[in-house]
Write a protein that holds these residues in place. Structure first.
Motif, mmCIF file in Angstrom:
data_model
loop_
_atom_site.group_PDB
_atom_site.id
_atom_site.type_symbol
_atom_site.label_atom_id
_atom_site.label_comp_id
_atom_site.label_asym_id
_atom_site.label_seq_id
_atom_site.Cartn_x
_atom_site.Cartn_y
_atom_site.Cartn_z
ATOM 1 N N ALA A 125 3.791 -8.489 8.424
ATOM 2 C CA ALA A 125 2.402 -9.002 7.581
ATOM 3 C C ALA A 125 1.391 -9.182 8.762
ATOM 4 C CB ALA A 125 2.769 -10.214 6.677
ATOM 5 N N SER A 126 1.729 -9.231 10.096
ATOM 6 C CA SER A 126 0.631 -9.400 11.183
ATOM 7 C C SER A 126 -0.263 -8.261 11.363
ATOM 8 C CB SER A 126 1.385 -10.202 12.224
ATOM 9 O OG SER A 126 2.135 -8.937 12.981
ATOM 10 N N ASP A 127 -1.155 -8.646 12.309
ATOM 11 C CA ASP A 127 -1.800 -7.263 13.014
ATOM 12 C C ASP A 127 -1.104 -7.141 14.146
ATOM 13 O OD1 ASP A 127 -3.414 -5.637 14.138
ATOM 14 O OD2 ASP A 127 -5.091 -7.019 14.328
ATOM 15 N N PRO A 128 -0.308 -5.929 14.205
ATOM 16 C CA PRO A 128 0.519 -5.766 15.384
ATOM 17 C C PRO A 128 -0.258 -5.581 16.589
ATOM 18 C CG PRO A 128 0.252 -3.813 13.970
ATOM 19 C CD PRO A 128 -0.291 -4.862 13.241
ATOM 20 N N LEU B 218 -0.370 6.001 14.105
ATOM 21 C CA LEU B 218 0.918 5.326 13.817
ATOM 22 C C LEU B 218 0.796 4.352 12.642
ATOM 23 C CD1 LEU B 218 2.193 4.651 17.386
ATOM 24 C CD2 LEU B 218 3.426 5.899 15.767
ATOM 25 N N ALA B 219 1.627 4.316 11.909
ATOM 26 C CA ALA B 219 1.591 3.284 10.929
ATOM 27 C C ALA B 219 3.026 2.634 10.646
ATOM 28 C CB ALA B 219 0.968 3.637 9.745
ATOM 29 N N THR B 220 3.156 1.427 9.793
ATOM 30 C CA THR B 220 4.537 1.022 9.685
ATOM 31 C C THR B 220 4.559 1.333 7.966
ATOM 32 O OG1 THR B 220 3.709 -1.246 9.307
ATOM 33 C CG2 THR B 220 4.206 -0.982 11.512
ATOM 34 N N ARG B 221 5.837 1.144 7.531
ATOM 35 C CA ARG B 221 5.943 1.276 6.210
ATOM 36 C C ARG B 221 5.244 -0.010 5.178
ATOM 37 N NH1 ARG B 221 9.638 3.977 3.608
ATOM 38 N NH2 ARG B 221 10.217 3.715 1.360
ATOM 39 N N HIS B 222 5.132 -1.117 5.771
ATOM 40 C CA HIS B 222 4.619 -1.997 5.207
ATOM 41 C C HIS B 222 2.870 -1.763 5.107
ATOM 42 C CE1 HIS B 222 2.181 -6.099 4.992
ATOM 43 N NE2 HIS B 222 3.513 -6.500 4.385
ATOM 44 N N GLN B 223 2.456 -1.293 6.259
ATOM 45 C CA GLN B 223 1.120 -0.874 6.245
ATOM 46 C C GLN B 223 0.801 0.090 5.251
ATOM 47 O OE1 GLN B 223 0.813 -0.188 10.458
ATOM 48 N NE2 GLN B 223 -0.308 -2.051 10.887
ATOM 49 N N LEU B 224 1.471 1.125 5.159
ATOM 50 C CA LEU B 224 1.275 2.449 4.282
ATOM 51 C C LEU B 224 1.194 2.038 2.839
ATOM 52 C CD1 LEU B 224 3.209 5.237 6.107
ATOM 53 C CD2 LEU B 224 0.846 4.950 6.064
ATOM 54 N N THR B 225 2.512 1.165 2.527
ATOM 55 C CA THR B 225 2.524 0.566 1.036
ATOM 56 C C THR B 225 1.439 -0.194 0.899
ATOM 57 O OG1 THR B 225 4.108 -1.258 1.758
ATOM 58 C CG2 THR B 225 4.856 0.929 1.099
ATOM 59 N N ALA B 226 0.877 -1.201 1.607
ATOM 60 C CA ALA B 226 -0.165 -1.984 1.371
ATOM 61 C C ALA B 226 -1.348 -1.236 1.307
ATOM 62 C CB ALA B 226 -0.388 -2.943 2.668
ATOM 63 N N ALA B 227 -1.657 -0.093 1.963
ATOM 64 C CA ALA B 227 -2.672 0.902 1.663
ATOM 65 C C ALA B 227 -2.452 1.724 0.330
ATOM 66 C CB ALA B 227 -2.752 1.863 2.722
ATOM 67 N N GLY B 228 -1.541 1.660 -0.199
ATOM 68 C CA GLY B 228 -1.612 2.318 -1.640
ATOM 69 C C GLY B 228 -0.632 3.545 -1.655
ATOM 70 N N ILE B 229 0.091 3.774 -0.499
ATOM 71 C CA ILE B 229 0.842 4.924 -0.596
ATOM 72 C C ILE B 229 2.289 4.541 -1.254
ATOM 73 C CG2 ILE B 229 1.829 6.800 0.914
ATOM 74 C CD1 ILE B 229 -0.354 6.435 2.630
ATOM 75 N N ALA B 230 2.841 5.342 -2.050
ATOM 76 C CA ALA B 230 4.146 5.038 -2.811
ATOM 77 C C ALA B 230 5.102 5.243 -1.778
ATOM 78 C CB ALA B 230 4.311 5.785 -3.889
ATOM 79 N N LEU C 120 4.975 -1.748 17.201
ATOM 80 C CA LEU C 120 4.856 -1.983 15.551
ATOM 81 C C LEU C 120 6.250 -2.327 15.077
ATOM 82 C CD1 LEU C 120 2.819 1.205 14.858
ATOM 83 C CD2 LEU C 120 2.088 -1.142 15.046
ATOM 84 N N TYR C 121 7.273 -1.915 15.648
ATOM 85 C CA TYR C 121 8.763 -2.000 15.267
ATOM 86 C C TYR C 121 9.173 -3.573 15.127
ATOM 87 C CZ TYR C 121 13.808 -2.360 14.747
ATOM 88 O OH TYR C 121 15.154 -2.756 14.726
ATOM 89 N N ALA C 122 8.716 -4.164 16.430
ATOM 90 C CA ALA C 122 9.326 -5.511 16.572
ATOM 91 C C ALA C 122 8.208 -6.778 16.248
ATOM 92 C CB ALA C 122 9.383 -5.634 17.926
ATOM 93 N N SER D 201 -2.590 -7.461 17.691
ATOM 94 C CA SER D 201 -3.374 -8.713 18.190
ATOM 95 C C SER D 201 -2.405 -9.026 19.438
ATOM 96 C CB SER D 201 -3.210 -9.770 17.271
ATOM 97 O OG SER D 201 -1.735 -10.036 16.648
ATOM 98 N N GLY D 202 -1.217 -8.902 19.522
ATOM 99 C CA GLY D 202 -0.615 -9.385 20.697
ATOM 100 C C GLY D 202 0.233 -10.739 20.284
ATOM 101 N N ASP D 203 0.002 -11.129 19.072
ATOM 102 C CA ASP D 203 0.508 -12.406 18.497
ATOM 103 C C ASP D 203 2.046 -12.532 18.241
ATOM 104 O OD1 ASP D 203 -2.045 -13.312 19.073
ATOM 105 O OD2 ASP D 203 -2.761 -13.258 16.731
ATOM 106 N N THR D 204 2.574 -11.596 17.800
ATOM 107 C CA THR D 204 4.009 -11.696 17.425
ATOM 108 C C THR D 204 4.814 -10.576 18.144
ATOM 109 O OG1 THR D 204 3.880 -10.011 15.557
ATOM 110 C CG2 THR D 204 3.328 -12.299 15.081
#
Length: 337
Positions: free
Chosen positions: A81-84, A22-34, A75-77, A86-89
């Motif tokens: 920008a956090s590490d999902p 699984l991946a979020t849109r934020h993670q994919l774009t940060a990894a360089g995927i348009a 991941l949705y919630a 981690s359980g922090d957010t």
């Protein structure tokens, strides 16, 4: 055929491997995927990617399993920008978290996810974000950030509507050993849930030693009579200290035990033999045993009560008292909320 991490390489592949594909849109774009590539790979029927939730993607062609759906909710919630993990957010809680632990009757969906207030992500049919200022200590269950079972149970009870479901799930959490009934009571109190009759009743049953819905029904039935109050799930020992058994209900003064035997847990030859051996051990130490099924307790309680009343009366005049005794069980009063 399932193709895992289809069309993914580099940093995106690392994210997918770490997050059950699984991946979020934020993670994919940060990894360089348009963004256009993300859209094209999720818009075609048959893959190679799937949009499970807004901005959350499954990077495989096959259907998601329960773990992937649960992690997708986190991941949705989570803060983008956090590490999902981690359980922090964000952390899974409620029925979905309990279902991952194998608690019977706990529903996987909708998935309740705690988020730190004042964040309030929009809910979906599959995900209920629950903002809280009382952030708990989190654990990882099957790779998914989750609340501890005691908090998950309280969060489930807060939103469950059916009293029998509350009874069943809370009993399952305690019966499975995920938390002590005293700890669950404290969590329910801190969550201000003991003012609700169904939750308070379930908490009272667990503190009294009840560990299943069938036992709870039996307790309700017995409390409406003038029969003595039994110990629930008391551990019985011989005079030499050897463990005998843990009957569902036990009257220590009379030496009478009630065993509620569900066919679901006794359908194999070995399980049935184990039940009979347990009964023989009890009877060999002078304990009179009545066996009933959950359906008997529910549908014909008067027959069960009549048999109990007869044995309790006979037990008072027995020349030889039972040699077993109960240990480690105290009838606890439910504190005032």
């Amino acid at each position: 055929m399932i193709t895992n991490s289809a069309g993914v390489d580099g940093r995106a592949a690392q994210v997918a491997r770490r997050q059950l594909n699984l991946a979020t849109r934020h993670q994919l774009t940060a990894a360089g995927i348009a963004p256009g590539t993300i859209t094209s790979r999720t818009s075609r029927t048959g893959g190679p990617w799937q949009r499970l939730l807004p901005r959350v993607y499954l990077l495989q062609t096959g259907p998601p399993d329960h773990r992937q759906r649960a992690l997708a909710a986190v991941l949705y919630a989570a803060e983008p920008a956090s590490d999902p993990l981690s359980g922090d957010t964000a952390a899974l809680t409620g029925g979905a978290a309990l279902a991952l632990l194998g608690i019977r009757d706990a529903p996987y969906t909708p998935a309740d996810v705690l988020v730190r207030a004042p964040r309030r992500p929009a809910g979906t049919p599959e995900v209920r974000p629950l903002p809280t200022t009382r952030w708990p200590r989190t654990i990882t269950v099957s790779g998914i950030p989750s609340t501890r079972p005691v908090r998950a149970a309280a969060d489930f009870a807060a939103r469950a509507e059916a009293p029998e479901l509350v009874r069943s799930v809370l009993a399952g959490v305690v019966q499975s050993g995920w938390c002590h009934p005293q700890d669950l009571h404290a969590e329910l109190r801190d969550s201000r849930l003991l003012t609700r009759p169904a939750i308070r009743a379930a908490a009272a049953e667990l503190l009294a030693g009840v560990r299943s819905v069938a036992e709870a029904r039996a307790r309700d039935t017995l409390e409406a009579t003038d029969l003595p109050t039994p110990l629930w799930n008391a551990r019985l020992y011989t005079p030499a200290g050897a463990f005998l058994a843990t009957p569902d209900a036990y009257w220590p003064d009379e030496g009478v035990a009630l065993e509620i035997d569900s066919a679901e847990y006794h359908y194999t030859r070995d399980a049935w033999h184990a039940t009979l051996r347990r009964r023989l051990r009890l009877e060999s130490h002078g304990i009179l045993v009545i066996s009933a099924t959950p359906s008997m307790i529910r549908d014909t309680p008067t027959e069960v009560l009549a048999a109990l009343r007869t044995l309790l009366t006979l037990a008072t005049s027995r020349p030889t008292p039972p040699t077993a005794h109960a240990r480690g069980h105290v009838q606890l009063e439910l504190p005032t909320p």
